[in-house]
Design an enzyme around this catalytic site. Structure first.
Site, PDB file in Angstrom:
ATOM      1  N   ALA A 168      -2.521   7.854  -6.132  1.00 55.36           N
ATOM      2  CA  ALA A 168      -1.143   7.393  -5.955  1.00 55.36           C
ATOM      3  C   ALA A 168      -1.135   5.905  -6.332  1.00 55.36           C
ATOM      4  CB  ALA A 168      -0.695   7.602  -4.523  1.00 55.36           C
ATOM      5  N   ALA A 193       0.848  -1.200   0.000  1.00 53.86           N
ATOM      6  CA  ALA A 193       0.000   0.000   0.000  1.00 53.86           C
ATOM      7  C   ALA A 193       0.881   1.247   0.000  1.00 53.86           C
ATOM      8  CB  ALA A 193      -0.903  -0.022   1.223  1.00 53.86           C
ATOM      9  N   ASN A 194       0.290   2.425   0.022  1.00 56.94           N
ATOM     10  CA  ASN A 194       1.066   3.655   0.231  1.00 56.94           C
ATOM     11  C   ASN A 194       0.260   4.609   1.110  1.00 56.94           C
ATOM     12  OD1 ASN A 194      -0.469   5.600  -1.519  1.00 56.94           O
ATOM     13  ND2 ASN A 194       0.095   4.095  -3.082  1.00 56.94           N
ATOM     14  N   ARG A 195       0.861   5.740   1.455  1.00 56.33           N
ATOM     15  CA  ARG A 195       0.266   6.611   2.484  1.00 56.33           C
ATOM     16  C   ARG A 195      -0.753   7.605   1.957  1.00 56.33           C
ATOM     17  NH1 ARG A 195       3.117   5.969   7.112  1.00 56.33           N
ATOM     18  NH2 ARG A 195       5.291   5.329   6.887  1.00 56.33           N
TER      19      ARG A 195
END
Ligand code: C5P
Length: 362
Positions: free
Chosen positions: A237, A167-169
């Site tokens: 993103a 995942a990413n933030r």
């Protein structure tokens, strides 16, 4: 009606005091006035109408009404004699001239026993219809009225195995705010969102996806379904790589930690930019931790879009997952750097700029 009943029934916070320390710290009366698409005053008493007509601001309601830039709809409710009084007539006339819209009052029985006449607050469904008409009128005259807009937002989750993800933030706050701002400006908006913890924006049709490949499929479906999309804003993103997946949960074993084999994901923005359904105006985002502008310029050419909105997401900037953002607009004409603003304010300003750019293109 107590504040607790209002809060319980609406599921929203109820604000009462102008300078309540907690409320003022959390939200602030100016923000309360600015965040609304429409301010509805129901019931609008003779006293509150008099305050509004004269610009008095000595409590939270009258202060928010004086500070708002949103349209105002009032549903008067008072005794027929008070409604007919010359002072109320003057106030209503002045408020109408100021652009305040009214729904009602209606004829009927009053709270006072045995009295009836003009002054009864409109029925709730009549007020709802007036709210819809007021919002529709605002949207129809908006900067993006009649435009179709497609926004991507949030992170993607790339499965490692059936229970784990890469995942990413990204919080989705900026993309969601852009979708909401475009809808407020009158556009018909589709938002393709990765997994986020924030609410769906109002007035937007939302398609929820997990992975980059699902996001690409949803974007292609939105582009080919219905009239052409005028504006594409790809703020998601998207993970650049996905894991060559394991069909079963990877187990801890004697072999030590597993090696993850990564393969490249499709580039949604670049593929739409090259494709036959390219929106008239296509906007990409560049989240960088260094050399923000150089990278954004290179990205503009590489992706084939018309605008790159670049921002610094290095940990010290607090942008990723935060509420404020400082952006640079990079186009073939040059670079424009904006002051740091709330993500909502950035979204509002971007929607207005994109509307301008679309005007000059069509
Ligand atoms: O290459 P980079 O990920 O920095 O590019 C960012 C821009 O490209 C963003 O607008 C993002 O939404 C878009 N993008 C995409 N598909 C990818 C990677 C990025 O649409 N696989």
């Amino acid at each position: 009606m107590t504040p607790l009943s209002v809060a319980t029934l609406t599921g929203e916070r109820c604000f009462e005091e102008l300078f309540d320390l907690t409320d003022e710290h959390d939200v602030g009366h100016i923000r309360l006035a600015r965040d609304a698409d429409l301010v509805v005053v129901a019931p609008a008493t003779a006293d509150l109408l008099a305050k509004m007509a004269n610009g008095l601001a000595n409590d939270l309601a009258s202060t928010a009404l004086l500070a708002t830039t949103a349209p105002v709809l009032a549903a008067p409710a008072m005794n027929p004699t008070m409604w007919a009084a010359p002072a109320t007539r003057r106030n209503v006339e002045r408020l109408t001239a100021d652009g305040v819209a009214f729904v009602g009052p209606g004829e009927g029985l009053m709270a006072e026993r045995g009295e009836s006449g003009l002054g009864r607050m409109s029925e709730p469904l009549e007020i709802v219809a007036a709210v819809e008409a007021a919002l529709g009128a605002a949207a129809a005259s908006g900067l993006l009225a009649g435009r179709r807009v497609l926004v991507t937002s949030g992170p993607t989750h790339e499965p490692i195995d059936p229970v784990r993800v890469l995942a990413n933030r990204s919080s989705g706050r900026q993309g969601h705010a852009i979708a909401a701002a475009a809808a407020r400006a009158g556009a018909q908006v589709t938002l393709v969102s990765g997994p986020v913890a924030i609410a769906d924006p109002k007035g937007v049709s939302v398609v929820k996806v997990e992975s980059a490949r699902e996001m690409l499929a949803a974007v292609e479906a939105a582009l080919s379904d219905g009239p052409p999309v005028d504006l594409g804003v790809f703020a998601a993103a998207v993970a650049d790589w996905r894991v060559e997946g394991a069909a079963q949960k990877i187990k801890k074993g004697a072999g030590g930690p597993p090696a993850l084999a990564l393969v490249e994901n499709p580039d949604i923005l670049a593929s739409v930019a090259k494709g036959p359904l390219r929106p008239k105006l296509l906007v990409g985002f560049a989240a960088e931790t260094e050399n923000v502008i150089e990278h954004a310029k290179a990205k503009l050419a590489r992706k084939g879009c018309d605008v790159i909105v670049a921002n610094d997401v290095s940990p010290e900037s607090g942008v990723m997952g935060g509420v404020r953002n400082a952006v640079h607009l990079v186009t073939s004409a040059g670079v424009e750097s904006w002051e740091p603003m709330d993500k909502e304010a950035v979204a509002e300003a971007l929607a207005a700029r994109f509307a301008d750019m679309l005007e000059t293109r069509s």
